[in-house]
Design a protein around this motif. Structure first.
Motif, PDB file in Angstrom:
ATOM      1  N   THR B  22       0.845  -1.203   0.000  1.00  0.00           N
ATOM      2  CA  THR B  22       0.000   0.000   0.000  1.00  0.00           C
ATOM      3  C   THR B  22       0.871   1.240   0.000  1.00  0.00           C
ATOM      4  OG1 THR B  22      -1.174  -1.271   1.673  1.00  0.00           O
ATOM      5  CG2 THR B  22      -2.133   0.826   1.039  1.00  0.00           C
ATOM      6  N   LEU B  23       0.404   2.272  -0.688  1.00  0.00           N
ATOM      7  CA  LEU B  23       1.148   3.524  -0.732  1.00  0.00           C
ATOM      8  C   LEU B  23       1.008   4.242   0.607  1.00  0.00           C
ATOM      9  CD1 LEU B  23       2.735   5.578  -2.410  1.00  0.00           C
ATOM     10  CD2 LEU B  23       0.561   6.531  -3.163  1.00  0.00           C
ATOM     11  N   THR B  24       2.132   4.480   1.305  1.00  0.00           N
ATOM     12  CA  THR B  24       2.030   5.102   2.617  1.00  0.00           C
ATOM     13  C   THR B  24       2.738   6.453   2.724  1.00  0.00           C
ATOM     14  OG1 THR B  24       3.972   3.865   3.330  1.00  0.00           O
ATOM     15  CG2 THR B  24       1.815   2.957   3.919  1.00  0.00           C
ATOM     16  N   GLU B  25       3.623   6.752   1.780  1.00  0.00           N
ATOM     17  CA  GLU B  25       4.384   8.001   1.930  1.00  0.00           C
ATOM     18  C   GLU B  25       4.869   8.472   0.581  1.00  0.00           C
ATOM     19  OE1 GLU B  25       5.301  10.858   3.298  1.00  0.00           O
ATOM     20  OE2 GLU B  25       6.252  10.074   5.109  1.00  0.00           O
ATOM     21  N   LEU B  26       4.987   9.794   0.450  1.00  0.00           N
ATOM     22  CA  LEU B  26       5.572  10.374  -0.756  1.00  0.00           C
ATOM     23  C   LEU B  26       6.739  11.253  -0.354  1.00  0.00           C
ATOM     24  CD1 LEU B  26       2.366  11.479  -2.728  1.00  0.00           C
ATOM     25  CD2 LEU B  26       3.922   9.645  -3.322  1.00  0.00           C
ATOM     26  N   LEU B  27       7.838  11.136  -1.089  1.00  0.00           N
ATOM     27  CA  LEU B  27       8.985  11.982  -0.817  1.00  0.00           C
ATOM     28  C   LEU B  27       9.106  13.013  -1.921  1.00  0.00           C
ATOM     29  CD1 LEU B  27       9.661   9.318   0.809  1.00  0.00           C
ATOM     30  CD2 LEU B  27      12.025  10.003   0.561  1.00  0.00           C
ATOM     31  N   ALA B  28       9.471  14.224  -1.533  1.00  0.00           N
ATOM     32  CA  ALA B  28       9.608  15.274  -2.541  1.00  0.00           C
ATOM     33  C   ALA B  28      10.883  16.059  -2.282  1.00  0.00           C
ATOM     34  CB  ALA B  28       8.404  16.208  -2.479  1.00  0.00           C
ATOM     35  N   ARG B  29      11.333  16.731  -3.313  1.00  0.00           N
ATOM     36  CA  ARG B  29      12.562  17.500  -3.180  1.00  0.00           C
ATOM     37  C   ARG B  29      12.509  18.688  -4.112  1.00  0.00           C
ATOM     38  NH1 ARG B  29      16.605  13.550  -3.827  1.00  0.00           N
ATOM     39  NH2 ARG B  29      16.639  13.920  -6.060  1.00  0.00           N
ATOM     40  N   TYR B  30      13.181  19.785  -3.695  1.00  0.00           N
ATOM     41  CA  TYR B  30      13.265  20.944  -4.582  1.00  0.00           C
ATOM     42  C   TYR B  30      14.235  20.634  -5.712  1.00  0.00           C
ATOM     43  CZ  TYR B  30      10.980  23.835  -1.096  1.00  0.00           C
ATOM     44  OH  TYR B  30      10.094  24.373  -0.222  1.00  0.00           O
ATOM     45  N   GLU B  31      13.830  20.949  -6.961  1.00  0.00           N
ATOM     46  CA  GLU B  31      14.749  20.730  -8.076  1.00  0.00           C
ATOM     47  C   GLU B  31      14.945  22.034  -8.804  1.00  0.00           C
ATOM     48  OE1 GLU B  31      14.110  17.361 -10.508  1.00  0.00           O
ATOM     49  OE2 GLU B  31      14.751  16.102  -8.842  1.00  0.00           O
ATOM     50  N   GLY B  32      16.201  22.398  -8.980  1.00  0.00           N
ATOM     51  CA  GLY B  32      16.512  23.645  -9.681  1.00  0.00           C
ATOM     52  C   GLY B  32      15.938  24.830  -8.921  1.00  0.00           C
ATOM     53  N   ARG B  33      15.440  25.815  -9.663  1.00  0.00           N
ATOM     54  CA  ARG B  33      14.963  27.029  -9.010  1.00  0.00           C
ATOM     55  C   ARG B  33      13.458  27.046  -8.844  1.00  0.00           C
ATOM     56  NH1 ARG B  33      18.039  31.864 -11.135  1.00  0.00           N
ATOM     57  NH2 ARG B  33      16.849  32.698  -9.383  1.00  0.00           N
ATOM     58  N   ILE B  34      12.833  25.904  -9.113  1.00  0.00           N
ATOM     59  CA  ILE B  34      11.376  25.864  -8.989  1.00  0.00           C
ATOM     60  C   ILE B  34      11.000  25.864  -7.515  1.00  0.00           C
ATOM     61  CG2 ILE B  34       9.300  24.613  -9.660  1.00  0.00           C
ATOM     62  CD1 ILE B  34      11.013  23.193 -11.758  1.00  0.00           C
ATOM     63  N   PRO B  35      10.140  26.799  -7.109  1.00  0.00           N
ATOM     64  CA  PRO B  35       9.791  26.877  -5.685  1.00  0.00           C
ATOM     65  C   PRO B  35       8.840  25.784  -5.197  1.00  0.00           C
ATOM     66  CG  PRO B  35       8.631  28.579  -6.914  1.00  0.00           C
ATOM     67  CD  PRO B  35       9.524  27.906  -7.889  1.00  0.00           C
ATOM     68  N   HIS B  36       8.428  24.901  -6.081  1.00  0.00           N
ATOM     69  CA  HIS B  36       7.559  23.808  -5.655  1.00  0.00           C
ATOM     70  C   HIS B  36       8.316  22.492  -5.699  1.00  0.00           C
ATOM     71  CE1 HIS B  36       3.686  26.104  -5.998  1.00  0.00           C
ATOM     72  NE2 HIS B  36       4.488  26.880  -6.695  1.00  0.00           N
ATOM     73  N   PRO B  37       8.299  21.728  -4.595  1.00  0.00           N
ATOM     74  CA  PRO B  37       9.039  20.465  -4.597  1.00  0.00           C
ATOM     75  C   PRO B  37       8.413  19.448  -5.542  1.00  0.00           C
ATOM     76  CG  PRO B  37       8.380  21.123  -2.371  1.00  0.00           C
ATOM     77  CD  PRO B  37       7.653  22.000  -3.324  1.00  0.00           C
ATOM     78  N   LYS B  38       9.292  18.596  -6.095  1.00  0.00           N
ATOM     79  CA  LYS B  38       8.829  17.573  -7.012  1.00  0.00           C
ATOM     80  C   LYS B  38       8.858  16.224  -6.316  1.00  0.00           C
ATOM     81  CE  LYS B  38      10.114  15.504 -11.402  1.00  0.00           C
ATOM     82  NZ  LYS B  38      11.227  15.071 -12.161  1.00  0.00           N
ATOM     83  N   ILE B  39       7.844  15.421  -6.594  1.00  0.00           N
ATOM     84  CA  ILE B  39       7.813  14.078  -6.009  1.00  0.00           C
ATOM     85  C   ILE B  39       8.949  13.265  -6.602  1.00  0.00           C
ATOM     86  CG2 ILE B  39       6.410  12.008  -5.683  1.00  0.00           C
ATOM     87  CD1 ILE B  39       4.776  14.056  -4.592  1.00  0.00           C
ATOM     88  N   VAL B  40       9.770  12.684  -5.724  1.00  0.00           N
ATOM     89  CA  VAL B  40      10.906  11.913  -6.230  1.00  0.00           C
ATOM     90  C   VAL B  40      10.828  10.429  -5.879  1.00  0.00           C
ATOM     91  CG1 VAL B  40      12.530  13.814  -6.283  1.00  0.00           C
ATOM     92  CG2 VAL B  40      12.279  12.494  -4.189  1.00  0.00           C
TER      93      VAL B  40
END
Lengths: 427, 418
Positions: B22-40
């Motif tokens: 089951t999906l229990t967690e999502l990890l995200a990180r800032y990439e480049g200069r985009i102020p919104h983190p991306k799911i990694v």
């Protein structure tokens, strides 16, 4: 003069420690005093009056349980700096929070009803009808909290709660057979009937009320006690618990020595007042009424307020007494609703005010294991507590207590409900 | 736009359709200069076992069931980086700072957005509707509410206006912090009063000295005292030097005697001297609320020379709108305003255009009198003099009125049941 200056300087490390102690003391003692609310006084009175000294053996165990639970609550508050409902929301998510707080609000409403019952019962001693005393008290409490600084109210109550020492005096003056009393303390006896189990759960529920845990943790978090000063908080907790249980025991002893001996049962507050006879003679009733009124009013002020804060804290609604009402609609709504409903329910035809007060404390006792399990979950979570998680033996101890409580609660509910199904009434 | 609460709990299957967990967690990180983190990456749990899967190994995330691109045994577990943000553990249900609305709010849900093949965190949902959705009453809430545009705006915050509260994070995030420094100190003080004690202290640690001083000046002295309780004496001394002397004096007055003395000794001589002078006066007298930072010039100075003086001292002084004229022994003999200075001929000596009848107040006079004089003569500030009419400081209008009108705008100590 230089000598005194030097002496003073050498005392500095002790002065600092005393200063920290003074700064930290508060939450534990206040919570313990709040313990002796209308429900508390009634429960301990009934326990002593109907069962004599035979329930005294519970008290040391209850003291142990109280200290343990308060310690966990204090530790949670000091280490995380957050209130209990805050932690529940952050660690257990929205659904769990909604369920737990829903139960808490329900039980707290019952407790609020009990406080107003206390107001009604104490005023009946003076012959004032509940239709006058309760609405007045409700309006008074509502306005008091909105107008006055909370700290002042707290302080006034604390001073007034020294009235309970009258029970200690009375208990001694009643000249009980101290051998019997001592015997009661170390002779456990347990009966498997509904009445006994009920009073058992009720005593636990009134001494370790769920709402108190929320209140205390918020108090402690609010004080911002540093983790390093934690041991001072322990002192606060232990002293508070000791005071509460000592007073509770004396209430029982005083009632056992007077009412039980007379063979009277407590139907109304007047009967309970007899316990203060040895001390106050014919002023016993007045003294009792004042004590009960004081206890009821203060708890009637804190309880709805605490509940409103706890709910808003968890769900992110603005909660403050200083803002305009339209900015804090939910907070204000919960607070007012609890007071209004609490008072209204008491104004309905109620068979026995005493029974109402007892019932609310029994509900506390039934909800308690649920809250304890939640607290255990939190206090064992390394992500929340870091290195301050429970030790293995401590956990074992608490779990044993929790399981006993759950079993008792289940038996209680079972014994209450089954006769209903079987179609029999029960005493 | 899918919400994270709608995804968590979905079953995860591999390429062959075999259930992985089951999906229990999502990890995200800032990439480049985009102020919104991306799911990694995501975390999949089955019983006690957990598996981290990189987003590149996921075929479809936003669907009733998550499917992977590989067979379960061929999936290389994802190694989390220290910068990774754990959305469920560290963001959901936690409190965050809304730098746009200047408040501390709780995250009820996170809104995701698909851009260029990547999934990003778009917004934070702090609304009641979000709460209902989490409780499974989403459709009910949509039917019940006719949202006003304003309510919708307050309920949803763009991620780039959000500041996480550092204390909760096991590691500090570097990108935030910038958004906070841009806020007005009064706003920072407002946020501060919404945080818990420990969070408040951590918050202050992350500010630079000047911002810290400005923010502290916006709160009541008792609140100030509680905030600096945990700070090292060196840092507090530095902040006190940055603050206006009268504010510093107010704060020191709130602290216990010994700490107050220690701090004064740690401060720079000049600054400490000013503060000590102020502390010597009773708190509710003119001497107690005045500041020692004002500009005074001799009477024969020309207008343009005065401009030069202002350029030199203007940075450090609280008020430059009134310039006071004193003789060699510091007696107050006149005053003029910046307006009069600018309108005068550059060569004119000051005594020709200064006002000789100066409204002044004594060191021992009360704050009420200060306020009354300021109101009567429409002043911005009033000079404070001793019995020989030597000037000691000035009381600015806001400080005088402060004590008379309850400061609802200054942040008070957030107490339980306040």
């Amino acid at each position: 003069m230089r000598a005194t200056g030097l002496f003073w300087k050498r005392l500095k490390p002790y002065r600092t420690r005393l200063a920290i102690l003074m700064a930290v003391i508060g939450p534990g003692i206040i919570t313990a005093n709040v313990d002796n609310d209308a429900g508390g006084i009634t429960t301990y009175s009934v326990a002593g009056a109907h069962y004599g000294y035979s329930l005294l053996w519970m008290m040391p165990l209850v003291l142990l349980a109280l200290v343990v639970v308060q310690e966990i609550s204090a530790r949670l508050g000091v280490v995380t700096g957050k209130g209990l409902s805050d932690l529940i929301r952050e660690s257990l998510g929205v659904r769990a929070t909604a369920i737990l707080l829903g139960l808490l609000v329900f039980v707290n409403l019952a407790n609020t009803v009990s406080e107003f019952a206390g107001v009604a019962a104490s005023m009946e001693i003076f012959g004032i009808s509940k239709f006058i005393s309760v609405p007045l008290a409700a309006a008074g409490v509502w306005v008091l909290v909105l107008r006055f600084n909370y700290k002042t109210i707290e302080r006034v109550f604390l001073i007034a709660s020294t009235i309970y020492l009258t029970y200690v005096a009375s208990g001694i003056l009643a000249r009980p057979d101290w051998n019997e009393v001592w015997h009661g303390f170390y002779t456990p006896n347990f009966q498997f009937d509904l009445g006994y189990i009920t009073i058992f759960v009720t005593i636990i529920g009134t001494t370790i009320a769920p709402w108190m845990q929320f209140y205390q943790q918020s108090s402690i978090a609010d004080k911002g006690i540093k983790v390093g000063n934690y041991r001072y908080e322990i002192i606060d907790v232990v002293i508070g618990s000791l005071f509460a249980v000592v007073v509770a025991s004396f209430i029982m002893i005083a009632c056992a020595a007077t009412i039980f001996k007379e063979g009277v049962t407590i139907e109304t507050a007047k009967d309970a007042a007899l316990a203060l006879g040895p001390l106050a003679g014919r002023y016993a009733q007045t003294l009792f009424a004042l004590g009960l009124l004081n206890a009821s009013l203060f708890s009637a002020a804190i309880l709805p307020l605490s509940t409103a804060y706890v709910v808003c804290e968890a769900f992110g609604w603005e909660a403050s007494l200083r803002r305009e009402i339209k900015e804090v609609k939910v907070f204000f709504g919960i607070y007012t609703a609890l007071i209004v409903l609490g008072a209204a329910i008491i104004l309905l035809p109620v068979k026995s005010l005493i029974q109402t007060m007892l019932a609310s404390q029994t509900m506390n006792g039934v909800l308690l294991p649920v809250i304890l399990i939640v607290m255990l979950r939190l206090v064992n979570d390394r992500g929340v507590m870091g290195d301050y998680v429970n030790g293995r033996w401590f956990n074992l101890l608490v779990w044993v207590a929790v399981i006993i409580l759950i079993i008792l609660a289940l038996i209680l509910v079972g014994l209450s409900v089954i006769p209903l199904f079987v179609g029999k009434g029960f005493q | 736009m899918p919400f994270i609460s709608q995804l968590i709990g979905h079953p995860v299957a591999d390429l062959d359709g075999e259930p992985v967990g089951t999906l229990t967690e999502l990890l995200a990180r800032y990439e480049g200069r985009i102020p919104h983190p991306k799911i990694v990456a995501l975390e999949v749990k089955k019983g006690k076992r957990s598996l981290m899967v990189a987003i590149d190994d996921v075929a479809v995330l936003i669907a009733p069931a998550v499917s992977l691109k590989e067979k379960q045994q061929n999936v290389v577990p994802y190694e989390p980086c220290p910068d990774d943000l754990y959305l469920v553990r560290d963001v959901l249900d936690k409190q965050i700072i809304d730098t746009e609305g200047v408040r501390v709010v709780r995250v009820n849900d996170l809104e995701l957005m698909r851009v260029d093949g990547g999934i990003f965190i778009a917004n934070v949902d702090v609304s009641g509707a979000g709460l209902m959705r989490r409780l499974g009453l989403g459709t009910l809430s949509r039917r019940l509410t006719t949202r006003s545009p304003r309510a919708t705006l307050r309920g949803v915050i763009s991620w780039d206006d959000v500041e996480l509260i550092a204390g909760d994070q096991p590691m500090r995030l570097k990108v935030p912090g910038e958004k906070l420094v841009d806020l007005h100190p009064a706003d920072l003080a407002e946020i501060l009063s919404d945080l818990s004690r420990q969070e408040g202290r951590d918050f202050l640690e992350s500010l630079d000295l000047e911002t810290l001083a400005d923010t502290l000046e916006e709160v009541e002295p008792d609140f100030q005292a509680s905030l600096i309780e945990g700070m090292s004496n060196e840092r507090v001394a530095d902040v006190l030097e940055e603050m206006e002397p009268d504010e510093a004096a107010d704060l020191l007055a709130e602290l216990p005697e010994d700490r107050s003395q220690e701090l004064l000794e740690l401060m720079e001589e000049e600054e400490a001297k000013d503060v000590r002078k102020l502390l010597a006066h009773p708190e509710d007298s003119a001497g107690g609320i005045m500041t020692t930072e004002y500009i005074a010039v001799p009477p024969n100075l020309s207008a343009e020379s005065v401009m030069q003086v202002i350029r030199e001292q203007g940075e450090d002084v609280e008020l430059i709108f009134y310039i006071y004229v004193t003789d060699v022994e510091n007696h107050l003999i006149g005053v003029f305003s910046l307006r009069e200075l600018v309108l005068a001929e550059p060569g004119t000596p000051v005594f020709e255009f200064m006002e000789k009848r100066v409204v002044m107040i004594g060191l021992e006079d009360s704050q009420e009198e200060c306020a009354q004089l300021i109101a009567k003569y429409d002043l911005i500030a009033i000079p404070v003099v001793d019995r020989e009419k030597r000037i000691h400081g000035i009381v600015t209008a806001d400080d005088a009125l402060d004590k008379i009108i309850p400061t609802t705008w200054k942040k008070r100590l957030p107490r339980l049941y306040h």
